[in-house]
Design an enzyme around this catalytic site. Sequence first.
Site, short mmCIF file in Angstrom:
data_model
loop_
_atom_site.label_atom_id
_atom_site.label_comp_id
_atom_site.label_asym_id
_atom_site.label_seq_id
_atom_site.Cartn_x
_atom_site.Cartn_y
_atom_site.Cartn_z
N ASN A 47 -55.17 -12.68 59.91
CA ASN A 47 -54.05 -12.25 58.78
C ASN A 47 -54.69 -10.47 58.94
O ASN A 47 -53.56 -10.37 59.51
CB ASN A 47 -55.02 -12.93 57.28
CG ASN A 47 -53.99 -13.04 56.14
OD1 ASN A 47 -53.22 -13.22 56.13
ND2 ASN A 47 -54.69 -12.35 54.57
N ASP A 148 -55.53 -8.63 47.47
CA ASP A 148 -54.51 -9.00 48.63
C ASP A 148 -54.72 -7.41 49.67
O ASP A 148 -55.95 -7.78 50.33
CB ASP A 148 -53.64 -9.61 48.54
CG ASP A 148 -52.81 -9.89 49.20
OD1 ASP A 148 -52.81 -9.91 49.99
OD2 ASP A 148 -52.24 -11.25 49.27
#
Length: 243
Positions: A47, A148
Amino acid sequence: MVGFAVPCRSGGYIAGVGRNIVAVDWSTQTMRSLVEVDEDKPNNRLNDGKVDPIGRLLAGTMGMEERPTVVQRQQGSLYSLTSDLTVTRHLSQVDISNGLDWSVDQRTFFYIDSLSLTVDAFDYDSSTGQFGNRRVVYRLQEGEGFPDGMTVDADGRLWVACYNGGRIINIDPATGVRLRTILLPVTKTTSCCFGGPDYTDLYVTSASLGLDQSEQRQQPLAGATFRVTGLGVKGRPSNSFSG
């Protein structure tokens, strides 16, 4: 799926693609695999990733995603990669490895595992790449969504994109206080960084994946990248991988 891409001092880029960290040659539009991570977890993927002030890459993984923010829990890890392609696992049992950055004095590493709903800090030794003494800097409140991507400005304050929160929050890590909130016309804000000629513009990315047709009609700009100006702060240039 590409999780991250960062520049290299020697030219080109390295990127996280699936479970592979690859070298990307922009001029020839080619890439070659450097290392593979999470070999025992074929459904995982890389990610977010970022380079520390010394030139070391840190990048994390996450488990298989059924839909946004719904994943196989505690399947991810956080790794570092040095210029000689040595891979070190620093954290395991991570849900969604996400935003990361360093303090101005390089002595603190900030990190987000999204489903924990916290922004965490570690003591960081930039000479060795080792870190410890994990603690919570900020815990997201109801309505703020999931933390995030993240960046740190030249004053050492945090800017955190809040997925499903439609906002960027600015945090003082010394006090744990949210200083301000920037609302966006989309709910799925994903990351942010400073740019522009003097790094005074904040660029914010967003996503449209996971929105139903009604939400897409209400958020026609979902998936766009936004530029926020007039914040009165400056960011810092990104670091390049030492390889």
